[in-house]
Design an enzyme around this catalytic site. Structure first.
Site, PDB file in Angstrom:
ATOM      1  N   GLY A  36       4.479  -5.262  -4.705  1.00 39.80           N
ATOM      2  CA  GLY A  36       3.966  -6.488  -4.056  1.00 39.80           C
ATOM      3  C   GLY A  36       3.130  -7.321  -5.160  1.00 39.80           C
ATOM      4  N   ASP A  91      -2.231   0.250  -4.208  1.00 41.31           N
ATOM      5  CA  ASP A  91      -1.237  -0.477  -3.496  1.00 41.31           C
ATOM      6  C   ASP A  91      -1.890  -1.611  -2.599  1.00 41.31           C
ATOM      7  OD1 ASP A  91       1.099  -1.231  -2.666  1.00 41.31           O
ATOM      8  OD2 ASP A  91       1.562   0.557  -1.588  1.00 41.31           O
ATOM      9  N   GLY A  92      -1.005  -2.694  -2.352  1.00 39.62           N
ATOM     10  CA  GLY A  92      -1.469  -3.628  -1.662  1.00 39.62           C
ATOM     11  C   GLY A  92      -1.337  -3.459  -0.070  1.00 39.62           C
ATOM     12  N   ALA A  93      -1.602  -4.579   0.776  1.00 38.47           N
ATOM     13  CA  ALA A  93      -1.444  -4.413   2.199  1.00 38.47           C
ATOM     14  C   ALA A  93      -1.282  -5.504   2.685  1.00 38.47           C
ATOM     15  CB  ALA A  93      -2.650  -3.555   2.981  1.00 38.47           C
ATOM     16  N   LYS A 104       1.923  -2.408   6.306  1.00 39.68           N
ATOM     17  CA  LYS A 104       2.691  -2.451   4.660  1.00 39.68           C
ATOM     18  C   LYS A 104       4.227  -2.727   5.075  1.00 39.68           C
ATOM     19  CE  LYS A 104       1.402  -0.083   1.481  1.00 39.68           C
ATOM     20  NZ  LYS A 104       1.628  -1.394   0.749  1.00 39.68           N
ATOM     21  N   GLY A 106       5.773  -5.717   3.911  1.00 43.22           N
ATOM     22  CA  GLY A 106       5.945  -7.078   3.732  1.00 43.22           C
ATOM     23  C   GLY A 106       7.038  -7.264   2.634  1.00 43.22           C
ATOM     24  N   GLY A 107       6.989  -6.421   1.532  1.00 41.99           N
ATOM     25  CA  GLY A 107       7.830  -6.464   0.291  1.00 41.99           C
ATOM     26  C   GLY A 107       9.196  -5.682   0.520  1.00 41.99           C
ATOM     27  N   GLU A 113       6.469   3.533  -0.330  1.00 43.14           N
ATOM     28  CA  GLU A 113       4.947   3.556  -0.395  1.00 43.14           C
ATOM     29  C   GLU A 113       4.382   4.553   0.494  1.00 43.14           C
ATOM     30  OE1 GLU A 113       4.402  -1.451  -0.898  1.00 43.14           O
ATOM     31  OE2 GLU A 113       4.559  -0.812   0.995  1.00 43.14           O
ATOM     32  N   LYS A 131      -6.163 -10.605   4.232  1.00 43.66           N
ATOM     33  CA  LYS A 131      -5.509  -9.438   4.766  1.00 43.66           C
ATOM     34  C   LYS A 131      -6.457  -8.884   5.691  1.00 43.66           C
ATOM     35  CE  LYS A 131      -1.888 -10.196   2.109  1.00 43.66           C
ATOM     36  NZ  LYS A 131      -1.650  -9.459   0.990  1.00 43.66           N
TER      37      LYS A 131
HETATM   38  C1  5RP Z   1       5.192  -4.138   0.023  1.00 45.34           C
HETATM   39  C2  5RP Z   1       3.805  -4.095   0.598  1.00 45.34           C
HETATM   40  C3  5RP Z   1       2.863  -5.020  -0.352  1.00 45.34           C
HETATM   41  O1  5RP Z   1       1.795  -4.306  -0.648  1.00 45.34           O
HETATM   42  C4  5RP Z   1       2.315  -6.008   0.797  1.00 45.34           C
HETATM   43  O2  5RP Z   1       3.354  -6.736   1.271  1.00 45.34           O
HETATM   44  C5  5RP Z   1       1.165  -6.809   0.222  1.00 45.34           C
HETATM   45  O3  5RP Z   1       1.992  -7.863  -0.786  1.00 45.34           O
HETATM   46  P1  5RP Z   1       0.895  -8.969  -1.788  1.00 45.34           P
HETATM   47  O4  5RP Z   1       0.120  -7.915  -2.681  1.00 45.34           O
HETATM   48  O5  5RP Z   1       2.080  -9.755  -2.417  1.00 45.34           O
HETATM   49  O6  5RP Z   1       0.409  -9.687  -0.655  1.00 45.34           O
HETATM   50  O7  5RP Z   1       3.305  -3.498   1.293  1.00 45.34           O
HETATM   51  O8  5RP Z   1       6.104  -3.555   0.743  1.00 45.34           O
END
Ligand code: 5RP
Length: 249
Positions: A36, A91-93, A104, A106-107, A113, A131
């Protein structure tokens, strides 16, 4: 506020959270790299620190996109192998509740993950302030689904109240989006998820669901940038009581 201005502010929060996470990386660590846009900032900054000779780490990425980025900025990569554990995964969320239960995926990288989060001693989440939510569910919950099982998975999710939609590949519409494993992605619109543990059990029990995007009890801390503040959240600590790195103690 104009859309582009808002995007700029959100992007700035993502970058600041990622920069703060770099302070959590120590020399010699094995690091899991998330996916992400926020994780991409982290990978970029990690690469710069490595190239400047400030750190030595080895890493494994949670998606092909993050792997490509990591390689391009000079992060040494480790292939999956038995016994491999990570000191830290960053990692992001998509959503973070007060217990640090997450949505998690979205990507579309939810499977890898979750694999790396589970193989890590410490999962650190980095995110912009949008978030943070009191309860999960506004963001559609992603599932990775084996293509053959799709019709029955859609029926089962609808029965759970999840209004499923098959994710479309934005660049190749109307073709469906595929995960790095070649599976389909289904976004489930629950609107609110009052009991994530129960829902996780129900989703796991559906044949053909390879993985769901609920991350329960995995995140140990979250760095969330909120305008000028940088909050460090722990499970069960309200944002108002979080450690604020921008203030002197
Ligand atoms: C990808 C994820 C990402 O961590 C989540 O979508 C957050 O994305 P971003 O940092 O672009 O807001 O879970 O599968």
């Amino acid at each position: 506020m104009a859309n582009s201005e808002l995007r700029g502010l959100v992007d700035n929060e993502k970058r600041r959270a990622a920069a703060q996470a770099l302070h959590w990386v120590s020399d010699g660590m094995l690091v899991g790299l998330g996916s992400g846009s926020t994780a991409a900032y982290f990978i970029q900054l990690l690469g710069e620190a490595l190239q400047a000779g400030k750190l030595r780490v080895q890493a494994t990425a949670t998606s092909l996109a993050s792997e490509t980025l990591a390689r391009s900025v000079g992060v040494p990569l480790l292939a999956p192998r038995r016994g491999l554990r990570f000191d830290l995964t960053v990692d992001g969320a998509d959503e973070i509740d007060p217990q640090l239960t997450l949505i998690k995926g979205g990507g579309g990288a939810l499977l890898r993950e979750k694999v790396l989060a589970t193989a890590s001693d410490y999962l650190l989440i980095i995110a912009d302030s949008s978030k943070l939510v009191p309860q999960l569910g506004q963001f559609p919950l992603p599932l990775e689904v084996v293509p053959f099982a799709l019709p029955w998975v859609l029926d089962a999710v609808a029965q759970l109240g999840g209004e499923p939609t098959v994710r479309v590949d934005k660049k190749k519409a109307p073709q469906p989006a595929l995960s790095d494993q070649g599976n389909l992605l289904v976004d489930c619109h629950f609107r609110s998820i009052p009991d994530p543990t129960e829902l996780a059990l129900q989703l796991q029990a559906i044949p053909g669901v390879v993985e769901h995007g609920l991350f329960l009890g995995l995140a140990r801390a979250a760095i969330v940038a909120q305008e000028e503040k940088l909050l460090v959240l722990r499970p069960g600590v309200a944002p108002a009581d979080a450690v604020d790195f921008t203030k002197l103690p």
